[in-house]
Design a protein around this motif. Sequence first.
Motif, PDB file in Angstrom:
ATOM      1  N   PRO A  29      27.388  -2.276 -71.953  1.00 47.77           N
ATOM      2  CA  PRO A  29      26.375  -2.603 -72.973  1.00 47.77           C
ATOM      3  C   PRO A  29      25.298  -3.571 -72.508  1.00 47.77           C
ATOM      4  CG  PRO A  29      28.539  -2.517 -73.983  1.00 47.77           C
ATOM      5  CD  PRO A  29      28.753  -2.334 -72.508  1.00 47.77           C
ATOM      6  N   ARG A  30      25.662  -4.607 -71.762  1.00 50.65           N
ATOM      7  CA  ARG A  30      24.655  -5.569 -71.317  1.00 50.65           C
ATOM      8  C   ARG A  30      23.723  -4.956 -70.283  1.00 50.65           C
ATOM      9  NH1 ARG A  30      27.317 -11.443 -70.457  1.00 50.65           N
ATOM     10  NH2 ARG A  30      25.268 -11.737 -69.482  1.00 50.65           N
ATOM     11  N   GLU A  31      24.260  -4.100 -69.435  1.00 52.19           N
ATOM     12  CA  GLU A  31      23.407  -3.411 -68.459  1.00 52.19           C
ATOM     13  C   GLU A  31      22.450  -2.466 -69.170  1.00 52.19           C
ATOM     14  OE1 GLU A  31      26.605  -3.255 -64.743  1.00 52.19           O
ATOM     15  OE2 GLU A  31      26.360  -1.530 -66.056  1.00 52.19           O
ATOM     16  N   ILE A  32      22.960  -1.753 -70.161  1.00 55.43           N
ATOM     17  CA  ILE A  32      22.116  -0.831 -70.928  1.00 55.43           C
ATOM     18  C   ILE A  32      20.964  -1.595 -71.571  1.00 55.43           C
ATOM     19  CG2 ILE A  32      22.039   0.711 -72.917  1.00 55.43           C
ATOM     20  CD1 ILE A  32      25.039   1.330 -72.311  1.00 55.43           C
ATOM     21  N   ALA A  33      21.281  -2.726 -72.200  1.00 55.89           N
ATOM     22  CA  ALA A  33      20.247  -3.520 -72.866  1.00 55.89           C
ATOM     23  C   ALA A  33      19.195  -3.999 -71.878  1.00 55.89           C
ATOM     24  CB  ALA A  33      20.899  -4.711 -73.578  1.00 55.89           C
ATOM     25  N   GLY A  34      19.638  -4.454 -70.705  1.00 57.04           N
ATOM     26  CA  GLY A  34      18.696  -4.936 -69.698  1.00 57.04           C
ATOM     27  C   GLY A  34      17.795  -3.843 -69.176  1.00 57.04           C
ATOM     28  N   ASP A  35      18.368  -2.678 -68.896  1.00 58.32           N
ATOM     29  CA  ASP A  35      17.559  -1.591 -68.360  1.00 58.32           C
ATOM     30  C   ASP A  35      16.609  -1.010 -69.408  1.00 58.32           C
ATOM     31  OD1 ASP A  35      18.448  -1.813 -65.813  1.00 58.32           O
ATOM     32  OD2 ASP A  35      19.635   0.026 -65.787  1.00 58.32           O
ATOM     33  N   LEU A  36      17.029  -0.975 -70.663  1.00 56.12           N
ATOM     34  CA  LEU A  36      16.118  -0.470 -71.698  1.00 56.12           C
ATOM     35  C   LEU A  36      14.967  -1.435 -71.932  1.00 56.12           C
ATOM     36  CD1 LEU A  36      18.304   1.311 -74.393  1.00 56.12           C
ATOM     37  CD2 LEU A  36      17.348   2.165 -72.268  1.00 56.12           C
ATOM     38  N   GLN A  37      15.238  -2.726 -71.796  1.00 59.18           N
ATOM     39  CA  GLN A  37      14.147  -3.700 -71.892  1.00 59.18           C
ATOM     40  C   GLN A  37      13.133  -3.486 -70.770  1.00 59.18           C
ATOM     41  OE1 GLN A  37      14.888  -7.830 -70.674  1.00 59.18           O
ATOM     42  NE2 GLN A  37      13.975  -8.502 -72.599  1.00 59.18           N
ATOM     43  N   ALA A  38      13.645  -3.262 -69.552  1.00 58.24           N
ATOM     44  CA  ALA A  38      12.757  -3.006 -68.423  1.00 58.24           C
ATOM     45  C   ALA A  38      12.015  -1.686 -68.597  1.00 58.24           C
ATOM     46  CB  ALA A  38      13.562  -2.989 -67.133  1.00 58.24           C
ATOM     47  N   ALA A  39      12.729  -0.650 -69.044  1.00 59.42           N
ATOM     48  CA  ALA A  39      12.107   0.658 -69.225  1.00 59.42           C
ATOM     49  C   ALA A  39      11.032   0.623 -70.303  1.00 59.42           C
ATOM     50  CB  ALA A  39      13.176   1.689 -69.584  1.00 59.42           C
ATOM     51  N   ARG A  40      11.245  -0.194 -71.328  1.00 63.88           N
ATOM     52  CA  ARG A  40      10.254  -0.305 -72.385  1.00 63.88           C
ATOM     53  C   ARG A  40       8.932  -0.855 -71.838  1.00 63.88           C
ATOM     54  NH1 ARG A  40       9.668   2.189 -76.782  1.00 63.88           N
ATOM     55  NH2 ARG A  40      11.782   1.739 -77.494  1.00 63.88           N
ATOM     56  N   ALA A  41       9.036  -1.825 -70.912  1.00 65.25           N
ATOM     57  CA  ALA A  41       7.825  -2.375 -70.307  1.00 65.25           C
ATOM     58  C   ALA A  41       7.102  -1.324 -69.473  1.00 65.25           C
ATOM     59  CB  ALA A  41       8.184  -3.581 -69.438  1.00 65.25           C
ATOM     60  N   VAL A  42       7.869  -0.492 -68.784  1.00 69.58           N
ATOM     61  CA  VAL A  42       7.276   0.562 -67.953  1.00 69.58           C
ATOM     62  C   VAL A  42       6.655   1.645 -68.832  1.00 69.58           C
ATOM     63  CG1 VAL A  42       7.733   2.324 -66.210  1.00 69.58           C
ATOM     64  CG2 VAL A  42       8.893   0.116 -66.079  1.00 69.58           C
ATOM     65  N   ALA A  43       7.307   1.959 -69.940  1.00 67.00           N
ATOM     66  CA  ALA A  43       6.828   3.032 -70.822  1.00 67.00           C
ATOM     67  C   ALA A  43       5.476   2.698 -71.444  1.00 67.00           C
ATOM     68  CB  ALA A  43       7.855   3.303 -71.913  1.00 67.00           C
ATOM     69  N   GLY A  44       5.205   1.410 -71.641  1.00 68.53           N
ATOM     70  CA  GLY A  44       3.923   1.033 -72.226  1.00 68.53           C
ATOM     71  C   GLY A  44       3.757   1.584 -73.630  1.00 68.53           C
ATOM     72  N   GLU A  45       2.714   2.373 -73.822  1.00 69.72           N
ATOM     73  CA  GLU A  45       2.438   2.951 -75.146  1.00 69.72           C
ATOM     74  C   GLU A  45       3.276   4.198 -75.411  1.00 69.72           C
ATOM     75  OE1 GLU A  45       0.466   1.561 -77.446  1.00 69.72           O
ATOM     76  OE2 GLU A  45       0.267  -0.095 -76.013  1.00 69.72           O
ATOM     77  N   GLY A  46       3.934   4.712 -74.376  1.00 69.93           N
ATOM     78  CA  GLY A  46       4.738   5.918 -74.549  1.00 69.93           C
ATOM     79  C   GLY A  46       6.094   5.629 -75.167  1.00 69.93           C
ATOM     80  N   ARG A  47       6.755   6.683 -75.615  1.00 67.18           N
ATOM     81  CA  ARG A  47       8.100   6.531 -76.180  1.00 67.18           C
ATOM     82  C   ARG A  47       9.131   6.486 -75.053  1.00 67.18           C
ATOM     83  NH1 ARG A  47      10.178  10.729 -79.557  1.00 67.18           N
ATOM     84  NH2 ARG A  47       9.347  12.056 -77.899  1.00 67.18           N
ATOM     85  N   LEU A  48      10.295   5.937 -75.379  1.00 68.87           N
ATOM     86  CA  LEU A  48      11.405   5.869 -74.433  1.00 68.87           C
ATOM     87  C   LEU A  48      12.502   6.814 -74.904  1.00 68.87           C
ATOM     88  CD1 LEU A  48      12.814   4.603 -71.996  1.00 68.87           C
ATOM     89  CD2 LEU A  48      13.510   2.698 -73.471  1.00 68.87           C
ATOM     90  N   VAL A  49      12.727   7.875 -74.128  1.00 69.98           N
ATOM     91  CA  VAL A  49      13.746   8.880 -74.445  1.00 69.98           C
ATOM     92  C   VAL A  49      14.882   8.717 -73.440  1.00 69.98           C
ATOM     93  CG1 VAL A  49      14.246  11.332 -74.706  1.00 69.98           C
ATOM     94  CG2 VAL A  49      11.974  10.441 -75.318  1.00 69.98           C
TER      95      VAL A  49
END
Length: 475
Positions: free
Chosen positions: A348-368
Amino acid sequence: MRIPVPDELLPADRLGRVHFIGIGGAALSAIARIMAARGVPVTGSDDHDTPFLPSLRDLGVTCHLGYDAAHLAHLGEGDTVVVTTAAREDNPEVLEAQRRGLRVLPRSAGLAAVMDGSRVLAVAGTHGKTTTTSLLTMALLEAGADPTYAVGGVLSATGHNAQAGDGDLFVAEADESDGAFLVYRPHAALVTNVAADHLDQWGTEEAYRAAFVEFLDRIDPAGFLVCCVDDPGAADLARVARDRGLEVVGVGESEGADVHVTDLVFDGTTSAFTVADGETGLGRVILQIPGRHYVLDAAAALVVGLRLGYGFEDLRRGLESFSGTKRRMERKGEAAGVRVYDSYAHHPREIAGDLQAARAVAGEGRLVVAYQPHLVSRTRIFGVEMGQALAAADEVVVLDVYLAREDADAAVTGRLVAEAVPLPDGLVHYVEDRDSVPQLLVDLAEPGDLVLTLGAGDVTELGPQVLSLLGGTVA
C-alpha cells in the motif's frame, strides 16, 4: 523453499564450481554475474527464460531452461549449489544436490560469498531498496569509486543488475523478505523505511520490526547507519542505533534530521531539492525521476557517499545522471497520445508513492491504473489498504492475485482489492481474465492520459501490449 545458512560462510573462490537453481531471477543472476566475472565456474537453470539470462550467457555461463537432476552432473565434492527462495520442495535439482551431499546455500549465503573482503554498503528497508541501491551505485561510480554492486533490478545506465568493480566497496540490496539481510556484515547501512510486510515470513509486525533491530548488530561498530527519519519506523530504528553507540545520520524533511531536504519541486518527470548538512548548505539536486519518495532515497544515498569521504558535486552528478531502473516508474512508451509507465509497487505505501509520482507526470491527463496484487498472504493482510491507496487514480483495473511461492486461496482474490477502492461505480473494474486487460486499458484511456501498470508479477507484460494495440512501439 528455505535453505539454512551454514555456520561457516566461505568466500566465492572457495566454493568450487557453483550451480544456481533459479538463475534467471534478479537476485541469483546478480550473484552469478559477479562470480563469473571473477573467474568462478558458474552454471545455472531456471524454469523459464528471463531478461537476465542473455548477459550471463554472454559471459559464458551455461543457463539451462527447465530443472533436471542431470544439470548437476558436472558437480563433484567441494562444489556448490545456490538455491532461490522460490524453489519448490520437490525441485529435482535441489533433491539431487541434497542426495549427493553437495554444499547447498540460500541466496543470502551466495551473496555473502561475493561480498567477502569488501567494505559492504547494505541498503535495507521495506520499500525503495532497489532504487536507492541504484542511486548510491550511480553516485559512487561518478565519484570514481568503481564499486561492485548487486541490485534487485536492471540499472538503466549500465544495462545490468550487477557488476564486479575494481574498488573495495560493495553496494548491495539487503532484502529482509526472508531474513537475508541478517547474514551480511556491512561496513555501513542505509534504511529507507520500516513498515510491516512479508508477514508470511515474520508472522507479526513486531517480529518484522525486531528483525531490523537485529540488523543493527550486523553493522560494523566502526561504520555508520543512514536512516530516512521522516518514516516513523526508520526514526525509531535510528534512536535504538544511537542508544547502542552506533553513528547515525538522519535524513529527511523533518526537524529531527541531521541532513535536511528542503524546497522540493516536482515538474513532470523531474524532482528537485536542496540539501543542507547541519548548518552547511550543500546545494541543489535535480533528479530525472518523479516523486517525493525518490527524493528521500536520493538524499540518503548522497549522505552515504558524503560520509565515505566523496565530494558533493561528484555525487550530485551521479544522482542526476540516474535514469531509473527497470520496473520502477519505467516509461514504456507513448502512442495515440497515451503515455504508458510500469512500476513494481505491490505494498500500500509503495502504491501511494508511485501514484503520487504518476499524478505529477500525468499533468492535466487522467491516471488509469492496472494493478495486480502480489502474493496471497500479502493480499489477505493488506488487500483493503491496497484498494484504498488505488483511490488516487482516476480509473482502476484490478487483476487477480499473482501467485508466487504460495498456492491459490479462493477466499483471497483481486476482488478483495477492487471492492476496497473508494471510487464511484463504473471507475473500478475487477478482471479475472488477464489477457483481456490490454484491450480494456486501450478502451479506457484517452489522449493525454497516463496508463500505469502496477505490481510485482507479470502485469509488467501488459504495457507493451497496450502500446501495440494503440499502434505504437515500446520506448
